[in-house]
Design an enzyme around this catalytic site. Structure first.
Site, PDB file in Angstrom:
ATOM      1  N   ASP A  82       0.794  -1.236   0.000  1.00 36.98           N
ATOM      2  CA  ASP A  82       0.000   0.000   0.000  1.00 36.98           C
ATOM      3  C   ASP A  82       0.828   1.289   0.000  1.00 36.98           C
ATOM      4  O   ASP A  82       0.502   2.248   0.713  1.00 36.98           O
ATOM      5  CB  ASP A  82      -0.951   0.017   1.205  1.00 36.98           C
ATOM      6  CG  ASP A  82      -1.841  -1.207   1.270  1.00 36.98           C
ATOM      7  OD1 ASP A  82      -1.873  -1.979   0.295  1.00 36.98           O
ATOM      8  OD2 ASP A  82      -2.501  -1.398   2.303  1.00 36.98           O
TER       9      ASP A  82
ATOM     10  N   LYS B  61      -7.251  -4.216  -2.869  1.00 34.20           N
ATOM     11  CA  LYS B  61      -7.910  -4.805  -1.698  1.00 34.20           C
ATOM     12  C   LYS B  61      -8.672  -3.737  -0.931  1.00 34.20           C
ATOM     13  O   LYS B  61      -8.448  -2.533  -1.123  1.00 34.20           O
ATOM     14  CB  LYS B  61      -6.885  -5.483  -0.780  1.00 34.20           C
ATOM     15  CG  LYS B  61      -5.877  -4.545  -0.131  1.00 34.20           C
ATOM     16  CD  LYS B  61      -4.860  -5.331   0.683  1.00 34.20           C
ATOM     17  CE  LYS B  61      -3.822  -4.441   1.359  1.00 34.20           C
ATOM     18  NZ  LYS B  61      -4.362  -3.617   2.447  1.00 34.20           N
TER      19      LYS B  61
ATOM     20  N   CYS C 147      -1.999  -2.552   8.242  1.00 35.11           N
ATOM     21  CA  CYS C 147      -1.854  -3.527   7.146  1.00 35.11           C
ATOM     22  C   CYS C 147      -0.591  -4.378   7.284  1.00 35.11           C
ATOM     23  O   CYS C 147      -0.628  -5.587   7.022  1.00 35.11           O
ATOM     24  CB  CYS C 147      -1.876  -2.798   5.810  1.00 35.11           C
ATOM     25  SG  CYS C 147      -3.432  -1.925   5.503  1.00 35.11           S
TER      26      CYS C 147
END
Length: 277
Positions: free
Chosen positions: A101, A162, A195
């Site tokens: 990310d 996602k 995450c």
């Protein structure tokens, strides 16, 4: 009470089973042993998970609480065969790099973001030079935009969108199966306490060794970043640096790619708040 018609998943196999709708971790483990008598070993620690249809995600089943099953439930067992053998070694033929990310919208929000971009670039370039698989995720790119342009992800094995926090979405699970002999993951990106942490714990539950690259991983606050590293250490993750990981992979100055890796790490890495762990 009628039993629930469930599917028991082990590796790439699945078998139907009728199980009491009120189950425990131990009763489910026993059912796996009945269904897969020659593949389950008592001495090997296991993780049991149930498929969450709402989130499209595997969720760990607690060892202490009862769980309610319904017909159509899918339960998975993962055998952690390498528990207790975490030596921190890295090998080109059993390793993958996970870039989590690193997106444009995070640039103004994440502490030390420009620095972790710089170090992440070294990691990606090193992985490509060493022919190590690179797997990239992007969290809700419609809102958070794509991976920052400084990072070349055109050579990545997969770029997966996602919405859940962990990188271990079904598409990633499939990629891991395709890699075969995956023993270690070099993990970096944002955010450390969300995450990254959830991905690391999911990988550790699968028996995969996790190397979290501290100088390529951050959060909005240093407090969250530091606490995440402490928790991950306590669960067996290895907190490392980009230079350490890359040199572990080449191992020898006579490695054919040593000069290329040396060129990547030649410049001194950032020496600001990232050095505080």
């Amino acid at each position: 009470m009628d039993p629930a018609e469930c599917l028991l998943v082990l590796g790439d196999q699945s078998r139907p089973s009728k199980i009491s709708k009120k189950a425990t971790h131990d009763s489910l483990k026993n059912e796996f042993q009945n269904q897969y008598p020659h593949q389950i070993h008592d001495a090997v620690p296991v993780v049991l998970q149930i498929w969450d249809n709402d989130w499209s995600y595997w969720v760990d089943i607690p060892t202490t609480d009862d769980i309610t099953l319904v017909s159509g439930s899918k339960v998975r067992m993962i055998q952690r065969s390498n528990v207790g053998k975490r030596l921190g070694n890295l090998s080109q033929d059993s390793c993958a790099f996970f870039c989590c990310d690193m997106q444009e919208r995070f640039r103004p929000a994440i502490a030390h973001f420009e620095d972790i971009v710089l170090v992440s670039k070294r990691l990606l370039d090193g992985a490509y030079a060493l022919d190590i698989p690179v797997l990239v995720t992007e969290q809700y790119p419609k809102g958070l935009l794509k991976t920052v342009p400084e990072l070349n992800i055109t050579k990545a094995n997969a770029v997966i969108e996602k919405t859940v926090f962990s990188m271990m979405v079904p598409e990633m699970e499939k990629k891991l199966e395709e890699l075969g002999n995956l023993q270690s993951v070099v993990l970096f990106g944002v955010e450390a306490h969300v995450c990254i942490q959830q991905t690391a714990l999911d990988l550790l539950a699968r028996g995969i060794e996790v190397h979290v690259v501290a100088d390529a991983t951050s959060s909005r606050s240093d407090v969250d970043r530091h606490i995440a590293f402490e928790r991950l250490r306590s669960h067996g993750a290895i907190i490392t640096t980009a230079e350490t990981a890359l040199l572990q992979l080449v191992k020898d100055k006579n490695h054919p790619k040593f000069k290329e890796i040396q060129g990547l790490i030649k410049a001194t890495p950032p020496q600001n708040g990232l050095s505080s762990l």
